[in-house]
Design an enzyme around this catalytic site. Structure first.
Site, mmCIF file in Angstrom:
data_model
loop_
_atom_site.group_PDB
_atom_site.id
_atom_site.type_symbol
_atom_site.label_atom_id
_atom_site.label_comp_id
_atom_site.label_asym_id
_atom_site.label_seq_id
_atom_site.Cartn_x
_atom_site.Cartn_y
_atom_site.Cartn_z
ATOM 1 N N GLY A 113 1.000 -1.377 -0.048
ATOM 2 C CA GLY A 113 -0.014 0.107 -0.044
ATOM 3 C C GLY A 113 0.769 1.304 0.038
ATOM 4 C CB CYS A 176 10.110 2.056 3.850
ATOM 5 S SG CYS A 176 8.569 2.060 4.596
ATOM 6 N N GLY A 182 5.304 -7.237 -3.299
ATOM 7 C CA GLY A 182 4.380 -7.325 -4.573
ATOM 8 C C GLY A 182 4.636 -5.892 -5.288
ATOM 9 C CG LEU A 474 7.146 1.876 -11.962
ATOM 10 C CD1 LEU A 474 5.938 2.804 -12.480
ATOM 11 C CD2 LEU A 474 6.870 0.691 -12.547
ATOM 12 C CG ASN A 475 9.121 0.992 -6.594
ATOM 13 O OD1 ASN A 475 8.195 0.774 -7.293
ATOM 14 N ND2 ASN A 475 10.108 0.208 -6.099
ATOM 15 C CE1 TYR A 476 11.602 6.515 -4.208
ATOM 16 C CE2 TYR A 476 12.870 8.134 -5.131
ATOM 17 C CZ TYR A 476 12.629 7.006 -4.123
ATOM 18 O OH TYR A 476 13.846 6.836 -3.088
HETATM 19 C C1 LIG Z 1 7.990 5.394 3.456
HETATM 20 C C2 LIG Z 1 8.264 4.802 1.939
HETATM 21 C C3 LIG Z 1 9.768 4.491 1.663
HETATM 22 C C4 LIG Z 1 10.176 3.959 0.522
HETATM 23 N N1 LIG Z 1 11.486 3.534 0.273
HETATM 24 C C5 LIG Z 1 11.672 2.944 -1.040
HETATM 25 C C6 LIG Z 1 13.014 2.432 -0.880
HETATM 26 O O1 LIG Z 1 13.652 2.423 -0.084
HETATM 27 N N2 LIG Z 1 13.336 2.273 -2.350
HETATM 28 C C7 LIG Z 1 12.371 1.836 -3.401
HETATM 29 O O2 LIG Z 1 12.621 1.354 -4.428
HETATM 30 N N3 LIG Z 1 11.278 2.533 -3.174
HETATM 31 C C8 LIG Z 1 10.723 2.940 -1.763
HETATM 32 N N4 LIG Z 1 9.310 3.548 -1.762
HETATM 33 C C9 LIG Z 1 8.700 3.289 -2.871
HETATM 34 C C10 LIG Z 1 7.964 2.061 -3.053
HETATM 35 O O3 LIG Z 1 9.097 1.066 -3.490
HETATM 36 C C11 LIG Z 1 6.836 1.871 -3.704
HETATM 37 O O4 LIG Z 1 5.557 2.800 -3.445
HETATM 38 C C12 LIG Z 1 6.300 0.617 -4.182
HETATM 39 O O5 LIG Z 1 5.228 0.514 -5.275
HETATM 40 C C13 LIG Z 1 5.432 -0.021 -3.004
HETATM 41 O O6 LIG Z 1 5.056 -1.250 -2.893
HETATM 42 P P1 LIG Z 1 3.772 -1.734 -2.043
HETATM 43 O O7 LIG Z 1 3.442 -3.114 -2.192
HETATM 44 O O8 LIG Z 1 3.895 -1.565 -0.772
HETATM 45 O O9 LIG Z 1 2.845 -0.796 -2.757
HETATM 46 P P2 LIG Z 1 1.415 -0.925 -3.146
HETATM 47 O O10 LIG Z 1 0.635 0.414 -3.043
HETATM 48 O O11 LIG Z 1 0.521 -2.119 -2.687
HETATM 49 O O12 LIG Z 1 1.484 -1.279 -4.982
HETATM 50 C C14 LIG Z 1 2.290 -0.498 -5.746
HETATM 51 C C15 LIG Z 1 1.992 -0.580 -7.131
HETATM 52 O O13 LIG Z 1 2.340 -1.984 -7.428
HETATM 53 C C16 LIG Z 1 0.942 -2.715 -7.845
HETATM 54 N N5 LIG Z 1 0.876 -3.852 -7.122
HETATM 55 C C17 LIG Z 1 1.091 -4.260 -5.631
HETATM 56 N N6 LIG Z 1 1.056 -5.620 -5.569
HETATM 57 C C18 LIG Z 1 1.061 -6.151 -6.610
HETATM 58 C C19 LIG Z 1 0.840 -7.439 -7.145
HETATM 59 N N7 LIG Z 1 1.107 -8.520 -6.018
HETATM 60 N N8 LIG Z 1 0.894 -7.712 -8.356
HETATM 61 C C20 LIG Z 1 0.824 -6.723 -9.270
HETATM 62 N N9 LIG Z 1 0.842 -5.408 -8.810
HETATM 63 C C21 LIG Z 1 0.898 -5.205 -7.844
HETATM 64 C C22 LIG Z 1 -0.138 -1.725 -7.270
HETATM 65 O O14 LIG Z 1 -1.313 -2.158 -8.082
HETATM 66 C C23 LIG Z 1 0.577 -0.351 -7.403
HETATM 67 O O15 LIG Z 1 0.467 -0.096 -8.722
HETATM 68 C C24 LIG Z 1 9.007 4.027 -0.595
HETATM 69 C C25 LIG Z 1 7.713 4.247 -0.446
HETATM 70 C C26 LIG Z 1 7.309 4.682 0.908
HETATM 71 C C27 LIG Z 1 5.986 4.978 1.292
#
Ligand SMILES: Cc1cc2nc3c(=O)[nH]c(=O)nc-3n(C[C@H](O)[C@H](O)[C@H](O)COP(=O)(O)OP(=O)(O)OC[C@H]3O[C@@H](n4cnc5c(N)ncnc54)[C@H](O)[C@@H]3O)c2cc1C
Ligand SMILES: *[C@@H]1O[C@H](CO)[C@@H](O)[C@H](O)[C@H]1NC(C)=O
Ligand SMILES: *[C@@H]1O[C@H](CO)[C@@H](O)[C@H](O)[C@H]1NC(C)=O
Ligand SMILES: *[C@@H]1O[C@H](CO)[C@@H](O)[C@H](O)[C@H]1NC(C)=O
Ligand SMILES: *[C@@H]1O[C@H](CO)[C@@H](O)[C@H](O)[C@H]1NC(C)=O
Ligand SMILES: *[C@@H]1O[C@H](CO)[C@@H](O)[C@H](O)[C@H]1NC(C)=O
Ligand SMILES: *[C@@H]1O[C@H](CO)[C@@H](O)[C@H](O)[C@H]1NC(C)=O
Length: 534
Positions: A113, A176, A182, A474-476
């Site tokens: 999330g 984090c 995922g 992309l992750n940002y």
């Molecule tokens: C506090 C914080 C610190 C961070 N630090 C870093 C860091 O150190 N390095 C880094 O690279 N990034 C970092 N990020 C960014 C982070 O990697 C991305 O936000 C990442 O997408 C988070 O993954 P999630 O599963 O938690 O998020 P989600 O919000 O669940 O998913 C993100 C995206 O991926 C998709 N997705 C999720 N799960 C699946 C699945 N099972 N199959 C297909 N699609 C899926 C979602 O639909 C959405 O498009 C950070 C973000 C935050 C908020």
């Protein structure tokens, strides 16, 4: 699949409702039909009813909010899903995909999330959330130096599980601890071992996904194109990741960390000038992040910039001191700044926990604090001169809030070709910038002010960062760089080129092949090619 769709279509025509794929049916009818479809697909050994949260379920809000990591997308006006499926068995994921597709409902897939724009749990169309948090098993095979990790596992849980089995293995991923495997891995996944071992996706060797037809595929059955796409291209455009197979990497029994803060008066500018010369070409064992924030100077009313240098070194402090004394003497690093510890302890240090904190915090799913936030990114390929830095400090002091993280590239990142994975930001980058603004109240005016401040700082950096395209990570996730709500392919789709450069075209071709009707979509998903282009 086929008979179900046909049955659905005939049911809709009997009821005199227009085709379900048009999305124009009333939400309640769609919801009812969806639930009926789910129950038709429910296996007796894994009943799906226990994992479905409709909006009238007493726990709907708490389940929805449990994995919201940006308060901007948790207000009364934020669009809410019709329901949440918190899958516990792969059959639940399969049924959700099949049924959502057959009734024409959009799905948002959520693991941890942390999506900065909330795309994993917010949509402007009627939608459901497919929540993966229950699917979080981690199976480590030390003999093979690999592990299968389900998409709902958090990074903290993965680091904990590895360190419980071995003191000399780790995995290169984010800082984090509550990030979900995922979303994090499929967007690239970078962390403080990136210069030594590359991104998370560079260390993924297999995966299982559910495709648009509800079938479970692994690397072999999905083929190398799709396996390439989900390692950095964002799986939300292609399917649902169930589980990843990751390759563990070697870490020394002792690593060294430091965190040293310098203001402008303490020579921060010269340190940053020199940091830019060495950060990307110093030994791969060293990662030194710079955090730049506006702050108060030592005298009353005086403003300054603080540069905080945070480091992980895969070695001991003697070698680290020798290295920095040679390459970054301006920092004046001393033995007393250096702390030797195990790799897993360094993870807690980087997550800002005090030394000695129990490793159990790695297992916590409660974030350390939530705010309203905005992030943007940039890549820097030429060092920024001292004069330009000084001008930049003035802008930051004037903005007076937020800040930047500068993360060094080079090392392993430069050895991997830009087409090896969809993540294109490889050789030639000195560092990546994250623009970071947090605020505490959700008033529209406050939010707009902070969005504006973030964009102002980003704007001020224009002369110093990558151009044509101005690249982004992309992750940002950053919705400012364009959206594609209708899912139509446009020549040179701007966000696609920024996130993926030339890899975007290959992603579009793969997307068109595996999901031609564009079921898996969001505001920044990979679009499909129109039929005449195929
Ligand atoms: C506090 C914080 C610190 C961070 N630090 C870093 C860091 O150190 N390095 C880094 O690279 N990034 C970092 N990020 C960014 C982070 O990697 C991305 O936000 C990442 O997408 C988070 O993954 P999630 O599963 O938690 O998020 P989600 O919000 O669940 O998913 C993100 C995206 O991926 C998709 N997705 C999720 N799960 C699946 C699945 N099972 N199959 C297909 N699609 C899926 C979602 O639909 C959405 O498009 C950070 C973000 C935050 C908020
Ligand atoms: C569910 O199954 C019943 C009985 O087989 C069938 O009548 C109904 O159309 C199905 N509904 C959906 C939405 O699949
Ligand atoms: C809501 O959650 C609580 C605590 O987890 C549980 O006891 C209760 O049965 C749940 N209620 C529903 C309607 O699912
Ligand atoms: C799902 O259920 C089946 C049996 O009903 C079981 O074999 C399988 O291990 C379960 N787990 C997952 C993750 O699918
Ligand atoms: C800076 O000083 C002002 C008052 O002069 C104070 O309100 C503010 O909180 C201080 N900021 C920091 C980061 O210490
Ligand atoms: C750093 O180098 C200088 C000379 O270049 C030397 O005098 C000093 O002892 C060195 N310090 C460390 C910690 O190695
Ligand atoms: C921010 O707001 C100011 C004044 O309201 C405006 O002039 C400026 O263009 C905005 N900047 C950005 C980048 O949106």
């Amino acid at each position: 699949m086929k008979p179900l769709v046909l049955a659905m279509l005939s049911m809709y025509s009997i009821l005199g409702v227009i085709s379900p794929v048009s999305c124009a049916t009333s939400p309640s009818l769609v919801e009812t039909t969806f639930l009926q479809c789910l129950s038709n697909h429910s296996q007796s050994s894994n009943p799906i009813s226990g994992v479905v949260y409709t909006s009238n379920n007493a726990n709907f809000s708490s389940v929805l909010n449990s994995y919201v990591r940006n308060l901007r997308f948790s207000t009364p006006t934020t669009p809410k899903p019709l329901l949440i499926v918190a899958a516990k068995n792969y059959s639940h994921v399969q049924a959700t995909v099949v049924c959502a597709k057959s009734v024409g409902l959009e799905i948002r897939i959520r693991s941890g999330g942390h999506d900065y724009e909330g795309l994993s749990y917010v949509s402007n169309k009627p939608f459901i959330v497919l929540d993966m948090f229950n699917l979080r098993s981690i199976n480590i095979d030390l003999a093979d130096e690999s592990a299968w990790v389900q998409s709902g596992a958090t990074l903290g849980e993965i680091y904990y599980a590895i360190s419980a089995k071995s003191k000399v293995h780790g995995f290169p991923a984010g800082v984090c601890l509550t990030l979900g495997a995922g979303g994090h891995f499929t967007g690239g996944g970078y962390g403080n071992m990136m210069r030594k071992y590359g991104l998370s996706v560079d260390n993924i060797v297999d995966a299982q996904i559910v495709n648009v037809n509800g079938e479970i595929l692994d690397r072999k059955s999905m083929g190398e194109d799709l396996f390439w796409a989900i390692r950095g291209g964002g799986a939300a455009s292609f399917g649902v990741i169930l589980v990843w197979k990751i390759k563990l990497v070697k870490v020394p029994e002792k690593v060294t960390v430091f965190q040293v803060k310098r203001t402008l008066e303490q020579g921060a500018t010269d340190i940053v000038v020199q940091w830019q010369k060495v950060a990307d070409n110093i030994e791969n064992d060293l990662f030194v992040r710079v955090m730049l924030l506006p702050g108060n100077g030592s005298r009353e009313g005086e403003k300054t910039i603080t540069a905080t240098f945070v480091s992980l070194f895969l070695g001991d402090s003697v070698r680290l001191l020798r290295l920095l004394n040679q390459s970054l003497p301006q920092l004046g690093l001393q033995q007393k700044d250096c702390i030797e510890m195990s790799w897993v302890e360094s993870i807690l240090f980087w997550a800002s926990y005090p030394i000695g904190t129990s490793l159990d915090v790695l297992l916590s799913r409660v974030p350390k604090g939530l705010t309203f936030l905005k992030r943007k990114s940039d890549y820097v390929q030429e060092p920024i001169s001292k004069t330009d830095l000084e001008a930049l400090w003035k802008v930051m002091i004037e903005i007076g809030d937020g800040g930047m993280l500068w993360n060094p590239y080079g090392g392993k990142m430069s050895e991997i070709s830009a087409t090896e994975t969809p993540f294109p930001h490889r050789a030639g980058n000195i560092f990546k910038i994250q623009y970071s603004f947090n605020w505490k109240d959700g008033e529209l005016e406050t939010t707009n002010r902070y969005l504006n401040l973030t964009r102002q700082l980003h704007e001020a950096m224009t002369p110093h960062v990558s151009k044509s395209p101005r690249e982004a990570f992309l992750n940002y996730r950053d919705i400012d760089i364009g959206t594609n709500t209708e899912g139509e392919y446009k020549e040179g789709e701007v966000y696609g080129i920024k996130y993926f450069k030339h890899n975007f075209e290959r992603l579009v071709r793969i997307k068109t092949k595996v999901d031609p009707d564009n079921f898996f979509r969001n505001e920044q998903s990979i679009p499909t090619l129109p039929p005449q282009v195929l």
